[in-house]
Design an enzyme around this catalytic site. Sequence first.
Site, PDB file in Angstrom:
ATOM      1  N   SER A   1       2.183  -7.524   2.071  1.00 51.32           N
ATOM      2  CA  SER A   1       2.642  -6.528   3.597  1.00 51.32           C
ATOM      3  C   SER A   1       0.829  -5.983   3.488  1.00 51.32           C
ATOM      4  O   SER A   1       0.020  -6.911   3.672  1.00 51.32           O
ATOM      5  CB  SER A   1       2.878  -5.119   3.228  1.00 51.32           C
ATOM      6  OG  SER A   1       2.991  -3.824   4.214  1.00 51.32           O
ATOM      7  N   PHE A   2       0.233  -4.815   2.944  1.00 55.36           N
ATOM      8  CA  PHE A   2      -1.076  -5.431   3.321  1.00 55.36           C
ATOM      9  C   PHE A   2      -2.134  -6.132   2.517  1.00 55.36           C
ATOM     10  O   PHE A   2      -3.381  -6.465   2.464  1.00 55.36           O
ATOM     11  CB  PHE A   2      -1.478  -2.893   1.501  1.00 55.36           C
ATOM     12  CG  PHE A   2      -2.873  -3.017   1.071  1.00 55.36           C
ATOM     13  CD1 PHE A   2      -3.631  -2.963   2.084  1.00 55.36           C
ATOM     14  CD2 PHE A   2      -2.338  -3.369   0.660  1.00 55.36           C
ATOM     15  CE1 PHE A   2      -5.417  -2.255   1.423  1.00 55.36           C
ATOM     16  CE2 PHE A   2      -3.685  -3.106  -0.928  1.00 55.36           C
ATOM     17  CZ  PHE A   2      -4.793  -2.595  -0.464  1.00 55.36           C
TER      18      PHE A   2
ATOM     19  N   ASP B   1      13.186  -5.153   9.420  1.00 55.29           N
ATOM     20  CA  ASP B   1      11.678  -4.495   8.443  1.00 55.29           C
ATOM     21  C   ASP B   1      11.534  -2.961   9.249  1.00 55.29           C
ATOM     22  O   ASP B   1      11.046  -3.353  10.778  1.00 55.29           O
ATOM     23  CB  ASP B   1      10.406  -4.780   8.438  1.00 55.29           C
ATOM     24  CG  ASP B   1       9.826  -4.496   7.408  1.00 55.29           C
ATOM     25  OD1 ASP B   1       9.033  -3.261   6.941  1.00 55.29           O
ATOM     26  OD2 ASP B   1       8.457  -5.424   6.639  1.00 55.29           O
TER      27      ASP B   1
ATOM     28  N   SER C   1       1.077  -1.219  -0.050  1.00 55.42           N
ATOM     29  CA  SER C   1       0.194   0.117   0.028  1.00 55.42           C
ATOM     30  C   SER C   1       1.542   0.870  -0.189  1.00 55.42           C
ATOM     31  O   SER C   1       0.273   2.357   0.894  1.00 55.42           O
ATOM     32  CB  SER C   1      -1.465   0.048   1.295  1.00 55.42           C
ATOM     33  OG  SER C   1      -0.254   0.062   2.701  1.00 55.42           O
TER      34      SER C   1
ATOM     35  N   HIS D   1      11.661  -4.173   4.860  1.00 53.11           N
ATOM     36  CA  HIS D   1      10.411  -4.413   3.989  1.00 53.11           C
ATOM     37  C   HIS D   1      10.302  -4.788   1.883  1.00 53.11           C
ATOM     38  O   HIS D   1       9.124  -5.269   1.819  1.00 53.11           O
ATOM     39  CB  HIS D   1       9.529  -2.745   4.351  1.00 53.11           C
ATOM     40  CG  HIS D   1       7.743  -3.206   3.507  1.00 53.11           C
ATOM     41  ND1 HIS D   1       7.491  -4.137   4.796  1.00 53.11           N
ATOM     42  CD2 HIS D   1       7.188  -3.195   3.030  1.00 53.11           C
ATOM     43  CE1 HIS D   1       6.108  -4.515   4.767  1.00 53.11           C
ATOM     44  NE2 HIS D   1       5.315  -3.741   3.661  1.00 53.11           N
TER      45      HIS D   1
END
Length: 433
Positions: free
Chosen positions: A263-264, A384, A194, A412
């Site tokens: 992630s998202f 991260d 995102s 990340h």
Amino acid sequence: MIRETSQRDVVFTPFMLKVRQAAAGDASVVTAPRYVASERATIAVAVDEWFALRARAEHVLAEANAMLDPGADRVTLRDDVGTGRLSFVLAWRDRSFRLSVLDTAGADRAAGGADLLVAEGDGEAGDAVGAGTGGARKPVDLDFMEDLVLQMMAAPATPANPRPEIGTAVRTGGFVSNVLEAGLGSPVVLVHGSGPGVSAYANWRLTIPALAEEFRVVAPDMVGFGFTERPAGARYDLDGWVAQVVALLDTLGLDRASVVGNSFGGAIALRLAARHPDRVDRLVLMGSVGVDFRLTEGLDTVWGYQPSIEAMRRCLDFFAFDRGLVDDELAAVRYRASLEDGLQEAFASMFPAPRQRWVEALCTPEDEIAALPHETLIVHGRDDKVIPPDTSRRLHELIDRSQLHMFGRCGHWTQIEHARRFTDLVRSFLREG
């Protein structure tokens, strides 16, 4: 068909005589209507007729290849597993058509009786066939298969795509999604993160070619990001994004697929697996959101982005452990991407301050996560600064059939900072299925 009349004489069909011209790019040999509106097509025949259809395809390919010079590219047929129905792919050079069975024991056969061809997602059966008129029908006979091969061979070479981030337009419910597709085999859906200016291409440009060597890779721009339509009233919430993935699977005719979430995108993959377990094969979660954690400075900066090259550079500095991956050129590219028409407005509406609530909104209840039956690979960068590594440790504790791989000297961007190791790990895990 080829018919020997003596030891030296061979009789050629009209189709065979056209093959050499088609292979040289001579489109004048194609006199039939163009039956196929897209490279994904469904043949509407009863299941018990499917094997005769495949035999016709094999016959036509044998005749075509007999006319090509030794060492020249051959027309090939490959069974396509993992689509949820009988399917095969005809291919020549960089061109291909995937043809899947659609059992017509019900309404379609009652309505017309004949075999048909329909482009997936383009409307009712028959919309994509005939001489350009919607609903026209065409028998899927030997002539049809010959015409299809000639059209595929005589088509002009596909020009280089000046915008590789723009793929196929696929209807996903009430809007059209931009979807990158590559490869054949068991389907794998990649769901991006995102960050500002993100898209499926930005996240997965190094991953898609590697996975496409063995799998059918499908990577959508989630609504609100990239080049997917942003209709008025679009839902920028977890259930809305999950519904988009389900609609994508439906449109592509995929009963189930493995899902890789970044992630998202990991939060979307988790909720999809929890609420639609039969649609998910294997699950890969990379730097995933989905369980509660205290908002980090990195995530607060990313979600609070306001367009400028300096702000983009600050976001990117949080993503990478190796600062050498982040330079002014990359920051400028991602900055320009964040300025695409309407993108920043959509992005700003998703995660307004205070932002801890959006971490919680992306969570799936832990009892639902603990009940997941799927084999799950969890991947995280030890360093991260956007999503804490403890989130992946917690997911590993909750998901019984899970394994956790932690990359050292990695932020990340596992799929970028450790691209080869990441794709090798994911490919090996997916093969086990």
